[in-house]
Write an enzyme that holds these catalytic residues in place. Structure first.
Site, mmCIF file in Angstrom:
data_model
loop_
_atom_site.group_PDB
_atom_site.id
_atom_site.type_symbol
_atom_site.label_atom_id
_atom_site.label_comp_id
_atom_site.label_asym_id
_atom_site.label_seq_id
_atom_site.Cartn_x
_atom_site.Cartn_y
_atom_site.Cartn_z
ATOM 1 C CG HIS A 188 15.383 -1.947 -11.556
ATOM 2 N ND1 HIS A 188 14.501 -2.767 -10.925
ATOM 3 C CD2 HIS A 188 14.629 -1.059 -12.241
ATOM 4 C CE1 HIS A 188 13.251 -2.401 -11.211
ATOM 5 N NE2 HIS A 188 13.309 -1.367 -12.026
ATOM 6 C CD GLU A 233 18.900 -3.869 -7.231
ATOM 7 O OE1 GLU A 233 18.722 -3.145 -8.239
ATOM 8 O OE2 GLU A 233 18.047 -3.995 -6.349
ATOM 9 C CB CYS A 255 16.991 -6.529 -8.737
ATOM 10 S SG CYS A 255 16.833 -5.229 -9.961
ATOM 11 N NE ARG A 311 20.344 30.848 -14.275
ATOM 12 C CZ ARG A 311 19.154 30.923 -13.672
ATOM 13 N NH1 ARG A 311 18.075 30.516 -14.291
ATOM 14 N NH2 ARG A 311 19.049 31.429 -12.459
ATOM 15 N NE ARG A 317 -1.365 35.129 -2.648
ATOM 16 C CZ ARG A 317 -2.652 35.013 -2.986
ATOM 17 N NH1 ARG A 317 -3.590 35.340 -2.124
ATOM 18 N NH2 ARG A 317 -2.999 34.606 -4.175
ATOM 19 C CB THR A 318 3.491 30.181 -2.950
ATOM 20 O OG1 THR A 318 2.886 31.015 -3.932
ATOM 21 C CG2 THR A 318 3.506 28.760 -3.444
HETATM 22 C C1 AOF Z 1 15.322 -2.323 -7.720
HETATM 23 N N1 AOF Z 1 16.385 -1.604 -8.187
HETATM 24 O O1 AOF Z 1 17.246 0.193 -9.143
HETATM 25 C C2 AOF Z 1 14.946 0.201 -8.745
HETATM 26 C C3 AOF Z 1 13.870 -0.555 -8.211
HETATM 27 O O2 AOF Z 1 8.480 -0.541 -13.618
HETATM 28 P P1 AOF Z 1 9.593 -1.428 -13.191
HETATM 29 O O3 AOF Z 1 9.426 -2.840 -13.606
HETATM 30 O O4 AOF Z 1 10.957 -0.876 -13.513
HETATM 31 O O5 AOF Z 1 9.509 -1.496 -11.583
HETATM 32 C C4 AOF Z 1 9.447 -0.345 -10.817
HETATM 33 C C5 AOF Z 1 9.599 -0.753 -9.363
HETATM 34 O O6 AOF Z 1 10.893 -1.319 -9.186
HETATM 35 C C6 AOF Z 1 9.554 0.418 -8.389
HETATM 36 O O7 AOF Z 1 8.252 0.700 -7.973
HETATM 37 C C7 AOF Z 1 10.364 -0.154 -7.249
HETATM 38 O O8 AOF Z 1 9.591 -1.093 -6.531
HETATM 39 C C8 AOF Z 1 11.446 -0.923 -7.969
HETATM 40 N N2 AOF Z 1 12.611 -0.047 -8.234
HETATM 41 N N3 AOF Z 1 14.115 -1.765 -7.706
HETATM 42 O O9 AOF Z 1 15.491 -3.480 -7.346
HETATM 43 C C9 AOF Z 1 16.244 -0.392 -8.706
HETATM 44 N N4 AOF Z 1 14.778 1.431 -9.285
HETATM 45 ZN ZN ZN Z 2 14.925 -4.308 -9.674
#
Ligand code: AOF
Ligand code: ZN
Length: 369
Positions: A54, A56, A88, A211, A308-309
């Site tokens: 993540h 942090e 985090c 591209r 159309r889409t």
């Molecule tokens: C954060 N910082 O940069 C992100 C977060 O599958 P996991 O364990 O990686 O958890 C996914 C969940 O973590 C996602 O649904 C969201 O709640 C959080 N994402 N959280 O503190 C991050 N990408």
């Molecule tokens: Zn996190």
């Protein structure tokens, strides 16, 4: 709660950082984090490719010991759960951060409010809701998929000065210039998937890849709505299916006539063999398809036509954002009318931005959710 100018400035920086990995973090949101002390950024992090680590812990590691007493700006509430990585919130506590500023709270059931509570319990000052509108925009795909199990849908249309999106029988017509086209490639790079209808796929024979030099690998999953499986095996989309992925959305078996069924199944087998994935879904019901895409982890979808889409998605009220590129030239006789122009945008949308790309203008409309 009122936020200082420097709070706004650093959250804006975190949001900018988060955009780098849009479309590249799988089902995880692309979150941005900056660690700041005495108005200086000591560490920067964005959710890594594929979704982990993540944001942090990366920003904290860069700041190191200097993170003690610092402020962390995070676009999404820090997680509190033990997933594939430790929470985090725990990392922020361990590094001795004094204050955490958050733009958007996390709807994920495992986090939702708990991240903030963990930080506060540890004596950290927490302020949430700064630049929330911008933050929500940067997390729109994640938020939509979390709350509605479908991707956030952007409809992009390039319209001539006389309100046309093309000309019957003429394939790709140049409506916008190179700068606007490059901008569309950036949009593709930021999206998880891109979709066109079979009419456009046949008339334009598009590749739907990204591209821009250096961004080729950011080509989104390409999807064609093709009820009767008419997509030619020699089309650019099929020829590049192995390389970039291609989903062809077929309708139900077209008839009870045995020969027609046989031909349909034959085309299905041929598309399979060419590396395309054929998915069965009622094309008159874009909601059904969006749910299937949400379930397989697609958070953002760019709909690039044709008329159309676009109309089907609009009629089902499944468009969240409209990007209307307007070129200076006219098409005239034989033109295919755009399903929306600046004058008939559905009332649930509001105009949020106008930009100029060379000779072309782009108006952005957004629907609240
Ligand atoms: C954060 N910082 O940069 C992100 C977060 O599958 P996991 O364990 O990686 O958890 C996914 C969940 O973590 C996602 O649904 C969201 O709640 C959080 N994402 N959280 O503190 C991050 N990408
Ligand atoms: Zn996190």
């Amino acid at each position: 709660m009122s936020f200082s100018q420097s709070d706004q400035r650093f959250m804006a920086a975190a949001i900018r950082v988060s955009r780098r990995h849009l479309g590249l973090t799988s089902t995880n949101p692309s979150v941005g984090c900056v660690v700041v002390k005495d108005d200086v950024i000591l560490g920067t992090g964005v959710t890594a490719l594929g979704g982990r680590p993540h944001a942090e812990p990366q920003a904290l590691a860069e700041a190191g010991d200097a993170a003690r007493g610092a402020t962390a700006y995070v676009t999404l509430e820090p997680c509190s759960h033990y997933g594939k990585t430790p929470p985090c919130a725990e990392a922020l506590i361990a590094y001795g951060v004094a204050r955490v500023v958050i733009s958007v709270t996390d709807p994920d059931q495992r986090v939702s409010g708990r991240g903030i509570a963990m930080l506060r319990d540890a004596g950290i000052e927490v302020d949430a809701g700064i630049l929330e509108e911008e933050g929500r925009r940067s997390l729109a795909g994640y938020l939509m998929r979390q709350t509605r199990n479908r991707p956030y849908v952007t409809l992009k249309l390039a319209v001539s000065a006389d309100g046309m999106i093309g000309k019957t029988g003429e394939g790709q017509v140049r409506i916008t210039g190179d700068i606007a086209r490059a901008q569309v490639q950036v949009l593709r790079a930021e999206s998880d998937a891109i979709l066109v209808g079979i009419g456009t796929a046949i008339a334009d024979d598009p590749e739907l890849t990204c591209r821009l030099p250096g961004l080729e690998s950011r080509t989104p999953l390409r999807i064609v709505i093709d009820e009767q499986l008419q997509l030619p095996l020699g089309s650019r989309l099929v020829k590049t299916a192995q390389r970039y992925g291609l989903v062809v959305v077929a309708g139900d078996l077209p008839s009870s006539d045995e020969n027609t069924d046989k031909a349909f199944l034959g085309r299905r087998t041929a598309l399979d063999a060419a590396g395309a994935e054929v998915l069965q879904s009622n094309s008159g019901e874009p909601g059904e398809l969006l749910e299937a895409l949400g379930t397989r982890g697609i958070s953002s979808l760019l709909v690039e036509g044709g008329a159309r889409t676009a109309q089907r998605f609009l009629a089902a009220d499944l468009v969240d954002r409209i990007l209307l590129f307007q070129g200076p030239s006219t098409i005239g006789e034989g033109g295919i009318e755009s399903p929306v122009t600046k004058t008939n945008i559905p009332p649930s949308f509001r105009h949020i931005r106008a930009s100029q790309f060379g000779d072309d203008r782009c108006d952005e409309f957004e629907r609240g959710f």
